[in-house]
Write a protein that holds these residues in place. Structure first.
Motif, PDB file in Angstrom:
ATOM      1  N   GLY A   1       0.813  -1.213   0.000  1.00  0.00           N
ATOM      2  CA  GLY A   1       0.000   0.000   0.000  1.00  0.00           C
ATOM      3  C   GLY A   1       0.841   1.254   0.000  1.00  0.00           C
ATOM      4  N   THR A   2       0.187   2.387  -0.173  1.00  0.00           N
ATOM      5  CA  THR A   2       0.879   3.672  -0.265  1.00  0.00           C
ATOM      6  C   THR A   2       1.609   4.030   1.026  1.00  0.00           C
ATOM      7  N   GLY A   3       0.959   3.834   2.165  1.00  0.00           N
ATOM      8  CA  GLY A   3       1.567   4.187   3.441  1.00  0.00           C
ATOM      9  C   GLY A   3       2.882   3.483   3.675  1.00  0.00           C
ATOM     10  N   GLU A   4       2.900   2.189   3.379  1.00  0.00           N
ATOM     11  CA  GLU A   4       4.101   1.387   3.555  1.00  0.00           C
ATOM     12  C   GLU A   4       5.221   1.860   2.618  1.00  0.00           C
ATOM     13  N   ALA A   5       4.848   2.182   1.389  1.00  0.00           N
ATOM     14  CA  ALA A   5       5.832   2.632   0.404  1.00  0.00           C
ATOM     15  C   ALA A   5       6.403   3.995   0.768  1.00  0.00           C
TER      16      ALA A   5
ATOM     17  N   LYS B   1      14.453   6.252   3.737  1.00  0.00           N
ATOM     18  CA  LYS B   1      15.618   6.060   2.850  1.00  0.00           C
ATOM     19  C   LYS B   1      15.966   4.587   2.641  1.00  0.00           C
ATOM     20  N   HIS B   2      14.944   3.724   2.654  1.00  0.00           N
ATOM     21  CA  HIS B   2      15.180   2.305   2.398  1.00  0.00           C
ATOM     22  C   HIS B   2      15.113   1.987   0.910  1.00  0.00           C
ATOM     23  N   ILE B   3      14.521   2.892   0.133  1.00  0.00           N
ATOM     24  CA  ILE B   3      14.493   2.777  -1.326  1.00  0.00           C
ATOM     25  C   ILE B   3      14.957   4.107  -1.907  1.00  0.00           C
ATOM     26  N   ASP B   4      15.440   4.066  -3.157  1.00  0.00           N
ATOM     27  CA  ASP B   4      15.989   5.275  -3.776  1.00  0.00           C
ATOM     28  C   ASP B   4      14.940   6.142  -4.446  1.00  0.00           C
ATOM     29  N   MET B   5      13.887   5.510  -4.936  1.00  0.00           N
ATOM     30  CA  MET B   5      12.901   6.233  -5.720  1.00  0.00           C
ATOM     31  C   MET B   5      11.549   5.556  -5.561  1.00  0.00           C
ATOM     32  N   MET B   6      10.499   6.277  -5.926  1.00  0.00           N
ATOM     33  CA  MET B   6       9.172   5.676  -5.902  1.00  0.00           C
ATOM     34  C   MET B   6       8.333   6.242  -7.031  1.00  0.00           C
ATOM     35  N   VAL B   7       7.469   5.403  -7.599  1.00  0.00           N
ATOM     36  CA  VAL B   7       6.496   5.856  -8.591  1.00  0.00           C
ATOM     37  C   VAL B   7       5.132   5.760  -7.928  1.00  0.00           C
ATOM     38  N   LEU B   8       4.458   6.913  -7.846  1.00  0.00           N
ATOM     39  CA  LEU B   8       3.187   6.981  -7.125  1.00  0.00           C
ATOM     40  C   LEU B   8       2.306   8.054  -7.764  1.00  0.00           C
TER      41      LEU B   8
ATOM     42  N   TYR C   1       0.145  11.398  -8.243  1.00  0.00           N
ATOM     43  CA  TYR C   1       0.327  12.776  -7.782  1.00  0.00           C
ATOM     44  C   TYR C   1      -0.484  13.012  -6.512  1.00  0.00           C
ATOM     45  N   VAL C   2      -1.688  12.437  -6.451  1.00  0.00           N
ATOM     46  CA  VAL C   2      -2.538  12.555  -5.266  1.00  0.00           C
ATOM     47  C   VAL C   2      -1.815  12.013  -4.034  1.00  0.00           C
ATOM     48  N   GLY C   3      -1.192  10.836  -4.179  1.00  0.00           N
ATOM     49  CA  GLY C   3      -0.506  10.210  -3.053  1.00  0.00           C
ATOM     50  C   GLY C   3       0.773  10.928  -2.656  1.00  0.00           C
ATOM     51  N   PHE C   4       1.436  11.538  -3.636  1.00  0.00           N
ATOM     52  CA  PHE C   4       2.733  12.166  -3.397  1.00  0.00           C
ATOM     53  C   PHE C   4       2.619  13.616  -2.923  1.00  0.00           C
ATOM     54  N   LEU C   5       1.506  14.265  -3.249  1.00  0.00           N
ATOM     55  CA  LEU C   5       1.367  15.700  -3.027  1.00  0.00           C
ATOM     56  C   LEU C   5       1.652  16.159  -1.590  1.00  0.00           C
ATOM     57  N   PRO C   6       1.143  15.472  -0.554  1.00  0.00           N
ATOM     58  CA  PRO C   6       1.420  15.947   0.812  1.00  0.00           C
ATOM     59  C   PRO C   6       2.914  16.019   1.138  1.00  0.00           C
ATOM     60  N   TYR C   7       3.695  15.116   0.556  1.00  0.00           N
ATOM     61  CA  TYR C   7       5.126  15.046   0.857  1.00  0.00           C
ATOM     62  C   TYR C   7       5.931  16.026  -0.001  1.00  0.00           C
ATOM     63  N   ILE C   8       5.341  16.417  -1.126  1.00  0.00           N
ATOM     64  CA  ILE C   8       5.928  17.496  -1.923  1.00  0.00           C
ATOM     65  C   ILE C   8       5.729  18.806  -1.163  1.00  0.00           C
ATOM     66  N   LYS C   9       4.502  18.998  -0.662  1.00  0.00           N
ATOM     67  CA  LYS C   9       4.181  20.229   0.070  1.00  0.00           C
ATOM     68  C   LYS C   9       4.992  20.354   1.358  1.00  0.00           C
ATOM     69  N   SER C  10       5.233  19.227   2.039  1.00  0.00           N
ATOM     70  CA  SER C  10       5.989  19.259   3.296  1.00  0.00           C
ATOM     71  C   SER C  10       7.484  19.390   3.061  1.00  0.00           C
ATOM     72  N   GLY C  11       7.916  19.156   1.827  1.00  0.00           N
ATOM     73  CA  GLY C  11       9.340  19.238   1.506  1.00  0.00           C
ATOM     74  C   GLY C  11      10.112  17.973   1.815  1.00  0.00           C
ATOM     75  N   GLU C  12       9.408  16.907   2.214  1.00  0.00           N
ATOM     76  CA  GLU C  12      10.083  15.651   2.553  1.00  0.00           C
ATOM     77  C   GLU C  12      10.502  14.862   1.323  1.00  0.00           C
ATOM     78  N   ALA C  13       9.831  15.117   0.200  1.00  0.00           N
ATOM     79  CA  ALA C  13      10.140  14.385  -1.031  1.00  0.00           C
ATOM     80  C   ALA C  13      10.349  15.376  -2.178  1.00  0.00           C
ATOM     81  N   ARG C  14      11.071  14.920  -3.187  1.00  0.00           N
ATOM     82  CA  ARG C  14      11.356  15.753  -4.350  1.00  0.00           C
ATOM     83  C   ARG C  14      10.928  15.012  -5.614  1.00  0.00           C
TER      84      ARG C  14
END
Length: 199
Positions: free
Chosen positions: A65-69, A76-83, A85-98
């Motif tokens: 699931g998304t939460g686990e990923a 930092k257990h994986i280098d990249m993720m494909v998800l 935009y809806v799932g990724f948006l909160p972490y883009i806004k928080s600055g935790e992900a790029r």
């Protein structure tokens, strides 16, 4: 509407562009890792298609699931993720992900598309719609369709959808059915070409 697919990394990742990720993935087969959820779905197919067109040998790490990923990416257990935009948006806004790239341009958002970085083939995004059982009474169906159209095309609702990462693209039932069938055919062909099999 639809939700594009994001190719993203942790905000401290050394990979700041797609090119910076592709080169080491070619030179060090299987060393770069990428998390995906929903095997066989849009993010998985985009990942496999990206590997094929770039020649990057990236190891897939499937999650339930998304939460686990997301937890694995932020840890930092994986280098990249494909998800999505809806799932990724909160972490883009928080600055935790790029974000490295996205499959579909988003209005008023400065994110390079996969096409911008040279790989227009990697462009499968998730379609979002409302569905009812096939045997729903006709009278009920005919009342629901205009109500959903009115709600989804309402400006306030549109703004909320946009803020959550959904690109509003209202389609009538027949239009959505046609597009879903077309995308099913595209996905089926891709799965066959890429040699993906259910394990």
């Amino acid at each position: 509407g639809s939700s594009p697919m994001i190719f993203g990394v942790h905000n401290t990742s050394p990979f700041k562009t797609k090119e910076e990720l592709i080169d080491p993935a070619r030179k060090n087969p299987g060393k770069v890792t990428c998390g995906v959820t929903r095997l066989g779905r849009e993010n998985n197919i985009n990942f496999e298609l990206f590997k094929k067109v770039t020649g990057a040998n990236i190891k897939i790490v499937p999650f339930k699931g998304t939460g686990e990923a997301i937890a694995s990416l932020l840890g930092k257990h994986i280098d990249m993720m494909v998800l999505t935009y809806v799932g990724f948006l909160p972490y883009i806004k928080s600055g935790e992900a790029r974000v490295l790239a996205i499959t579909q341009s988003v209005p008023n958002v400065n994110i390079p598309t996969i096409a911008d970085v040279g790989y227009p083939q990697v462009n499968i995004h998730m379609l979002l719609g409302f569905f009812v059982p096939a045997k729903i009474p006709k009278v009920v169906y005919e009342k629901l369709v205009p109500v959903f159209k009115k709600v989804v095309t309402n400006q306030d609702v549109s703004k909320k959808l946009e803020n959550s990462g959904v690109l509003k693209q209202y389609k009538a039932p027949g239009e959505l059915t046609t597009e879903l069938r077309e995308r099913w055919d595209i996905a089926a062909k891709l799965i066959e070409e890429l040699g993906l099999k259910k394990k």
